[in-house]
Design a protein around this motif. Structure first.
Motif, short mmCIF file in Angstrom:
data_model
loop_
_atom_site.label_atom_id
_atom_site.label_comp_id
_atom_site.label_asym_id
_atom_site.label_seq_id
_atom_site.Cartn_x
_atom_site.Cartn_y
_atom_site.Cartn_z
N ASP A 1 0.84 -1.19 0.00
CA ASP A 1 0.00 0.00 0.00
C ASP A 1 0.88 1.25 0.00
OD1 ASP A 1 0.95 -0.04 2.57
OD2 ASP A 1 -1.00 0.10 3.54
N ASP B 1 -8.86 -0.64 -11.66
CA ASP B 1 -9.96 -1.41 -11.09
C ASP B 1 -9.61 -1.94 -9.71
OD1 ASP B 1 -11.51 -1.03 -13.35
OD2 ASP B 1 -10.77 -2.86 -14.31
N SER B 2 -8.34 -2.28 -9.50
CA SER B 2 -7.90 -2.86 -8.24
C SER B 2 -6.50 -2.36 -7.92
CB SER B 2 -7.88 -4.39 -8.34
OG SER B 2 -7.23 -4.94 -7.23
N LEU B 3 -6.27 -2.03 -6.65
CA LEU B 3 -4.92 -1.66 -6.22
C LEU B 3 -4.16 -2.86 -5.68
CD1 LEU B 3 -5.64 1.77 -4.52
CD2 LEU B 3 -4.61 1.33 -6.76
N GLU C 1 -3.25 11.63 -11.74
CA GLU C 1 -4.65 11.19 -11.90
C GLU C 1 -4.98 10.27 -10.73
OE1 GLU C 1 -5.75 9.38 -15.62
OE2 GLU C 1 -4.65 10.86 -16.78
N PHE C 2 -6.26 10.15 -10.45
CA PHE C 2 -6.71 9.29 -9.36
C PHE C 2 -7.70 8.26 -9.88
CE2 PHE C 2 -5.21 13.06 -7.29
CZ PHE C 2 -4.64 12.62 -6.11
N ASP C 3 -7.74 7.13 -9.21
CA ASP C 3 -8.78 6.11 -9.44
C ASP C 3 -8.86 5.62 -10.89
OD1 ASP C 3 -9.48 6.33 -6.72
OD2 ASP C 3 -10.74 8.07 -7.19
N VAL C 4 -7.71 5.33 -11.49
CA VAL C 4 -7.71 4.82 -12.87
C VAL C 4 -7.67 3.30 -12.93
CG1 VAL C 4 -6.68 6.91 -13.83
CG2 VAL C 4 -5.22 5.03 -13.11
N THR D 1 -3.51 5.10 -2.17
CA THR D 1 -4.55 6.08 -2.53
C THR D 1 -5.09 5.93 -3.95
OG1 THR D 1 -2.95 7.69 -3.37
CG2 THR D 1 -3.49 7.80 -1.01
N GLY D 2 -4.37 5.19 -4.79
CA GLY D 2 -4.79 5.06 -6.19
C GLY D 2 -4.30 6.18 -7.07
N ARG D 3 -3.41 7.03 -6.56
CA ARG D 3 -2.89 8.16 -7.34
C ARG D 3 -1.73 7.67 -8.22
NH1 ARG D 3 1.50 11.58 -6.75
NH2 ARG D 3 1.98 10.61 -4.75
#
Length: 186
Positions: free
Chosen positions: A37, A88-90, A83-86, A62-64
């Motif tokens: 993470d 499907d899974s981290l 960019e954020f949240d691009v 954070t998905g960034r």
């Protein structure tokens, strides 16, 4: 880059100091085991004397995703693209490519197989960094920047290769076309 004693994040880098690159494509599979993470980063044109680099990576907390430039150990805010949240899974690995060719700096983010482009970040740098070494890094997630322990990241298939500058390719093509025209006239 930052000092954790001052409350900033900690970053650990592993660099290939054997050969400097000017025009380069660096690639690696980030989060190869799918269980971090923290931030996984690629570095290009690292210069120890000026504490400068281009960096691209994924913050798995954070998905960034980001493409940044660091000069004298400080982020250049006008250069940073994110960019954020691009994804499907981290909890999955992603192939990342960081290219620095001339003054064009590009980060491409692919699925684990490298066959599906997810997104691309690109910047034209008016003051490009000179030649430097390449490497990998891991840093605290933006989700917990005050933490300075238990950094974890896995990387696979790290590589770097020289890339010819596009103007050099155009020159070779122009010479080839000229020679072809001359040979047809004979």
């Amino acid at each position: 880059v930052d000092d954790p004693a001052d409350g900033g994040p900690i970053t650990v880098s592993f660099l290939n100091v054997v050969e400097p690159f000017e025009n380069v494509l660096v690639s690696a599979l980030l989060n190869a085991t799918g269980d971090t993470d923290d931030q996984g980063l690629l570095n290009a044109r690292v210069d120890f004397d000026s504490a400068s680099t281009y960096a691209a990576g994924i913050d798995f907390g954070t998905g960034r995703i980001s493409l940044t430039k660091v000069v004298e150990a400080e982020f250049v805010d006008s250069f940073t693209v994110e960019e954020f949240d691009v994804f499907d899974s981290l909890d999955s690995p992603y192939l990342v490519e960081l290219g620095a060719v001339g003054n064009e700096v590009t980060a491409r983010f692919f699925d684990e197989t490298g066959t599906q482009l997810i997104t691309e970040l690109s910047v034209t740098d008016p003051e490009p960094l000179g030649a430097g070494v390449v490497g990998l890094g891991v840093g605290n997630s933006d989700a917990s920047p005050e933490s300075s322990s238990n950094l974890s990241a896995t990387f696979d298939n790290f590589g770097a290769q020289h890339v010819p500058e596009p103007t050099a390719l155009l020159g070779f093509l122009g010479v080839g076309a000229l020679l072809g025209t001359i040979s047809r006239r004979k």
